[in-house]
Write an enzyme that holds these catalytic residues in place. Structure first.
Site, PDB file in Angstrom:
ATOM      1  N   GLY A   1       0.760  -1.246   0.000  1.00  0.00           N
ATOM      2  CA  GLY A   1       0.000   0.000   0.000  1.00  0.00           C
ATOM      3  C   GLY A   1       0.791   1.296   0.000  1.00  0.00           C
ATOM      4  O   GLY A   1       0.217   2.362   0.169  1.00  0.00           O
TER       5      GLY A   1
ATOM      6  N   LYS B   1       4.945  -1.335 -14.754  1.00  0.00           N
ATOM      7  CA  LYS B   1       6.275  -1.900 -14.469  1.00  0.00           C
ATOM      8  C   LYS B   1       6.501  -3.083 -15.394  1.00  0.00           C
ATOM      9  O   LYS B   1       5.567  -3.815 -15.715  1.00  0.00           O
ATOM     10  CB  LYS B   1       6.341  -2.364 -13.020  1.00  0.00           C
ATOM     11  CG  LYS B   1       7.683  -2.996 -12.673  1.00  0.00           C
ATOM     12  CD  LYS B   1       7.938  -2.991 -11.194  1.00  0.00           C
ATOM     13  CE  LYS B   1       7.325  -4.151 -10.475  1.00  0.00           C
ATOM     14  NZ  LYS B   1       7.709  -4.140  -9.044  1.00  0.00           N
TER      15      LYS B   1
ATOM     16  N   ASP C   1       2.448  -1.037 -10.160  1.00  0.00           N
ATOM     17  CA  ASP C   1       3.743  -1.590  -9.748  1.00  0.00           C
ATOM     18  C   ASP C   1       3.606  -3.116  -9.738  1.00  0.00           C
ATOM     19  O   ASP C   1       4.400  -3.817  -9.131  1.00  0.00           O
ATOM     20  CB  ASP C   1       4.045  -1.042  -8.338  1.00  0.00           C
ATOM     21  CG  ASP C   1       5.462  -1.314  -7.853  1.00  0.00           C
ATOM     22  OD1 ASP C   1       6.351  -1.520  -8.697  1.00  0.00           O
ATOM     23  OD2 ASP C   1       5.669  -1.317  -6.617  1.00  0.00           O
TER      24      ASP C   1
HETATM   25  C1  LIG Z   1       5.848  -4.882  -5.848  1.00  0.00           C
HETATM   26  S1  LIG Z   1       4.262  -5.233  -5.221  1.00  0.00           S
HETATM   27  C2  LIG Z   1       3.518  -3.635  -5.204  1.00  0.00           C
HETATM   28  C3  LIG Z   1       4.021  -2.722  -4.115  1.00  0.00           C
HETATM   29  C4  LIG Z   1       3.157  -1.467  -3.980  1.00  0.00           C
HETATM   30  N1  LIG Z   1       3.330  -0.583  -5.123  1.00  0.00           N
HETATM   31  C5  LIG Z   1       3.507  -0.670  -2.744  1.00  0.00           C
HETATM   32  O1  LIG Z   1       4.178   0.357  -2.903  1.00  0.00           O
HETATM   33  O2  LIG Z   1       3.121  -1.055  -1.629  1.00  0.00           O
HETATM   34  C6  LIG Z   1       3.476  -6.005  -6.606  1.00  0.00           C
HETATM   35  C7  LIG Z   1       2.042  -6.450  -6.316  1.00  0.00           C
HETATM   36  O3  LIG Z   1       1.411  -6.826  -7.552  1.00  0.00           O
HETATM   37  C8  LIG Z   1       0.362  -7.706  -7.198  1.00  0.00           C
HETATM   38  N2  LIG Z   1      -0.209  -8.348  -8.391  1.00  0.00           N
HETATM   39  C9  LIG Z   1       0.427  -9.114  -9.318  1.00  0.00           C
HETATM   40  N3  LIG Z   1      -0.450  -9.567 -10.248  1.00  0.00           N
HETATM   41  C10 LIG Z   1      -1.673  -9.048  -9.903  1.00  0.00           C
HETATM   42  C11 LIG Z   1      -2.980  -9.156 -10.470  1.00  0.00           C
HETATM   43  N4  LIG Z   1      -3.227  -9.877 -11.579  1.00  0.00           N
HETATM   44  N5  LIG Z   1      -4.007  -8.509  -9.873  1.00  0.00           N
HETATM   45  C12 LIG Z   1      -3.781  -7.787  -8.730  1.00  0.00           C
HETATM   46  N6  LIG Z   1      -2.561  -7.649  -8.159  1.00  0.00           N
HETATM   47  C13 LIG Z   1      -1.522  -8.267  -8.725  1.00  0.00           C
HETATM   48  C14 LIG Z   1       1.054  -8.655  -6.222  1.00  0.00           C
HETATM   49  O4  LIG Z   1       0.106  -9.344  -5.416  1.00  0.00           O
HETATM   50  C15 LIG Z   1       1.950  -7.691  -5.422  1.00  0.00           C
HETATM   51  O5  LIG Z   1       1.350  -7.337  -4.182  1.00  0.00           O
END
Ligand SMILES: C[S@@+](CC[C@H](N)C(=O)[O-])C[C@H]1O[C@@H](n2cnc3c(N)ncnc32)[C@H](O)[C@@H]1O
Length: 203
Positions: A52, A154, A114
């Site tokens: 988050g 990303k 992201d």
């Molecule tokens: C690097 S983390 C994001 C960090 C966030 N930007 C932060 O600053 O807290 C990447 C996220 O992408 C989510 N994710 C990947 N594929 C997804 C999808 N199809 N739908 C929803 N979330 C997804 C993962 O569950 C993960 O929590």
């Protein structure tokens, strides 16, 4: 290298000190300083939002009095208390149920993502999945962004960045790529930033 790593660790410490649940906040901060993808007071869709820190940063610094955020992730947000102008949606952003909710809460002035696929360690597989995810986000942004809206995605380098850049160029006036300083030096991620969505989905 050691210097780079300690610089990265300093981002983690700084995030803790500033109350952000992840160091990735400093990537968005740099992207915002350089490309201003998030308009002040706008309606923002954050895809891959957990835990988050991107949503919290937008909430603290960019929402003004009228903005709001829809924050989507497979996992729950770790924001406590959850600010009331952040609407969390838990699930796959591209499933029909979540897509419907995203659409109902839209349209959006910016889509920021992201999101990253779960990595396998096999770079060919990981980059292919990253490209697939990038394509899905570009397609989703095409339907939920307002004209003039902006998009951040990303991508793992080698994951079709030329093809995705080309695709985004059809939808946006300007497309740039950036590897923010807060991105770990060993990480092969980059961000593509499209600004000024054309009125129609393509030219
Ligand atoms: C690097 S983390 C994001 C960090 C966030 N930007 C932060 O600053 O807290 C990447 C996220 O992408 C989510 N994710 C990947 N594929 C997804 C999808 N199809 N739908 C929803 N979330 C997804 C993962 O569950 C993960 O929590």
């Amino acid at each position: 290298m050691a210097h780079k790593r300690s610089q990265s660790d300093s981002y983690t410490k700084r995030a803790q000190k500033e109350g952000y649940p992840a160091r990735s906040v400093y990537k968005l901060k740099e992207l915002q300083r350089r490309f201003a993808p998030v308009p002040r007071g706008g309606s923002i869709l954050d895809i891959g939002a957990a835990p988050g820190s991107w949503s919290l940063y937008v909430h603290r610094k960019l929402l003004g009095s009228g903005g709001r955020i829809t924050a989507v992730d497979l996992l729950p947000l770790k924001l406590s208390p959850l600010p009331n102008r952040i609407t969390p949606l838990q699930g796959d952003a591209f499933s029909p149920e979540i897509m419907q909710k995203i659409t109902e809460l839209g349209p959006y002035d910016a889509v920021i993502s992201d999101a990253a696929p779960a990595t396998t360690g096999n770079r060919t597989i990981d980059t292919a999945r990253s490209e697939e995810l990038g394509l899905e986000i570009i397609n989703l942004a095409r339907t939920v962004l307002v004209p003039g809206g902006n998009l951040v995605i990303k991508l793992f380098q080698g994951g079709g960045e030329a093809a995705l850049t080309e695709k985004m160029r059809r939808d946006f006036s300007r497309v740039k790529s950036c590897k923010p300083k807060a991105s770990r030096s060993e990480s092969f991620e980059i961000f593509l930033i499209g600004t000024g969505k054309h009125t129609e989905g393509g030219l």
